[in-house]
Motif scaffolding. Structure first.
Motif, PDB file in Angstrom:
ATOM      1  N   PRO A  70     -30.589  -2.631  28.198  1.00 34.23           N
ATOM      2  CA  PRO A  70     -29.576  -1.904  28.983  1.00 34.23           C
ATOM      3  C   PRO A  70     -30.124  -0.605  29.544  1.00 34.23           C
ATOM      4  O   PRO A  70     -30.967   0.055  28.923  1.00 34.23           O
ATOM      5  CB  PRO A  70     -28.465  -1.647  27.958  1.00 34.23           C
ATOM      6  CG  PRO A  70     -29.139  -1.720  26.625  1.00 34.23           C
ATOM      7  CD  PRO A  70     -30.238  -2.725  26.780  1.00 34.23           C
ATOM      8  N   LYS A  71     -29.675  -0.259  30.719  1.00 33.92           N
ATOM      9  CA  LYS A  71     -30.078   0.999  31.340  1.00 33.92           C
ATOM     10  C   LYS A  71     -29.422   2.163  30.594  1.00 33.92           C
ATOM     11  O   LYS A  71     -28.332   2.023  30.041  1.00 33.92           O
ATOM     12  CB  LYS A  71     -29.659   1.023  32.805  1.00 33.92           C
ATOM     13  CG  LYS A  71     -30.207  -0.127  33.636  1.00 33.92           C
ATOM     14  CD  LYS A  71     -31.733  -0.079  33.732  1.00 33.92           C
ATOM     15  CE  LYS A  71     -32.258  -1.183  34.656  1.00 33.92           C
ATOM     16  NZ  LYS A  71     -33.737  -1.171  34.724  1.00 33.92           N
ATOM     17  N   GLU A 126     -25.760   2.931  31.420  1.00 32.88           N
ATOM     18  CA  GLU A 126     -24.752   1.910  31.209  1.00 32.88           C
ATOM     19  C   GLU A 126     -24.011   2.194  29.899  1.00 32.88           C
ATOM     20  O   GLU A 126     -24.621   2.197  28.822  1.00 32.88           O
ATOM     21  CB  GLU A 126     -25.399   0.527  31.164  1.00 32.88           C
ATOM     22  CG  GLU A 126     -26.001   0.090  32.495  1.00 32.88           C
ATOM     23  CD  GLU A 126     -26.675  -1.262  32.412  1.00 32.88           C
ATOM     24  OE1 GLU A 126     -26.785  -1.799  31.284  1.00 32.88           O
ATOM     25  OE2 GLU A 126     -27.090  -1.787  33.457  1.00 32.88           O
ATOM     26  N   ASP A 162     -22.058   1.286  26.845  1.00 26.33           N
ATOM     27  CA  ASP A 162     -21.770   0.055  26.119  1.00 26.33           C
ATOM     28  C   ASP A 162     -20.293   0.019  25.722  1.00 26.33           C
ATOM     29  O   ASP A 162     -19.559   1.004  25.860  1.00 26.33           O
ATOM     30  CB  ASP A 162     -22.677  -0.086  24.896  1.00 26.33           C
ATOM     31  CG  ASP A 162     -22.547   1.090  23.930  1.00 26.33           C
ATOM     32  OD1 ASP A 162     -21.419   1.546  23.686  1.00 26.33           O
ATOM     33  OD2 ASP A 162     -23.583   1.553  23.411  1.00 26.33           O
ATOM     34  N   GLN A 211     -20.224   5.801  34.535  1.00 30.62           N
ATOM     35  CA  GLN A 211     -21.624   5.377  34.601  1.00 30.62           C
ATOM     36  C   GLN A 211     -22.333   6.030  35.777  1.00 30.62           C
ATOM     37  O   GLN A 211     -23.544   6.318  35.697  1.00 30.62           O
ATOM     38  CB  GLN A 211     -21.694   3.854  34.684  1.00 30.62           C
ATOM     39  CG  GLN A 211     -21.236   3.176  33.401  1.00 30.62           C
ATOM     40  CD  GLN A 211     -21.385   1.669  33.406  1.00 30.62           C
ATOM     41  OE1 GLN A 211     -21.521   1.045  32.373  1.00 30.62           O
ATOM     42  NE2 GLN A 211     -21.352   1.063  34.572  1.00 30.62           N
TER      43      GLN A 211
END
Length: 269
Positions: free
Chosen positions: A4-5, A8, A10, A43
């Motif tokens: 994941p970036k 981002e 979660d 984000q």
């Protein structure tokens, strides 16, 4: 599986944040126009925080919404008190798993250049008089940020010692009264002032501050380095290395990076 970036959010982090956001009803004058999803806007804010990109250069293909939307929303959330409440919730989670230590706290300040000026800026004495701001930080024994403040670059560190201690939120996470004050506060010789030592004691905190002229090797430096490490983590976010925002409340939004440091520490356990 793709990694994941960093921008981002979660599902677990978003579940915490979503419960803190103000509820906004659809405007009757514009019933067709829908508000861009808060999660995507959040984000987008993280993208700017991590990369340092200008708001108008936010990549539209990632779905964050326009740069203007992502610029306006943090001010709205700041006014609603979202960021300090998020930080407070994460500190409580850390304390509940014994990952927060109030036995000692360390304080320090760090200059950042403010290229566009604005409120809470001043001529920096350590940057050839250029306009700058100052981040002031207090951490626990292991370097977890307890709170951070913003002032002009010409403010002396010692003037923010009491405001920093008073800004630490009451942290729950265990039975009994919430914890707010550390037992001891550590500071370098920039905080060496007897009047402020007395004010610190009045808050029920023991000051352990280096006297001016003390030779290196006194031992306090090894204990205070946790706050310098916390600054390194905080300024790893590129948007905090240089202040581009004229409005201080927008820049203070990015100090919510303290909450992200707490979240990372919580997930690393």
């Amino acid at each position: 599986m793709a990694r994941p970036k960093p921008w981002e959010a979660d599902h677990e982090l978003w579940a915490v944040i979503e419960g803190l956001l103000p509820k906004v009803e659809r405007r009757p004058r514009h019933p067709v126009r829908r508000r861009h999803p808060d999660r995507l806007v959040f984000q987008g804010i993280l993208f700017v925080l991590h990369t340092g990109v200008a708001w108008e250069h936010l990549p539209q293909e990632l779905g964050f919404g326009s740069g203007m939307t992502c610029w306006r929303r943090p001010a709205e959330w700041t006014e609603a008190g979202v960021w300090p409440r998020l930080h407070k919730v994460l500190l409580a989670k850390l304390r509940s798993v014994n990952a927060l230590d109030f036995s000692r706290a360390a304080v320090d300040g760090s200059h950042v250049r403010a290229l566009k000026g604005g409120s809470k800026t001043g001529r920096s004495p350590v940057d050839q008089g250029r306009t700058g701001s100052k981040h002031h930080l207090i951490t626990d024994t292991i370097g977890i940020p307890l709170t951070a403040t913003l002032t002009g670059g010409n403010r002396n560190d010692v003037t923010q010692l009491i405001p920093l201690l008073q800004a630490v939120p009451p942290v729950r996470g265990k039975r009994g009264r919430p914890r707010r004050r550390p037992d001891v506060v550590l500071g370098d010789c920039g905080y060496d002032h007897d009047n402020y030592r007395r004010l610190v004691r009045d808050l029920g905190v023991k000051p352990l501050i280096t006297r001016r002229g003390t030779e290196h090797g006194s031992g306090l430096g090894t204990q205070r380095r946790v706050v310098e490490r916390a600054f390194a983590h905080l300024h790893w976010f590129r948007r905090l290395r240089i202040r581009w925002e004229i409005r201080d409340d927008i820049h203070e939004t990015f100090l919510a990076g303290c909450a992200l440091i707490c979240w990372r520490r919580l997930n690393s356990r």
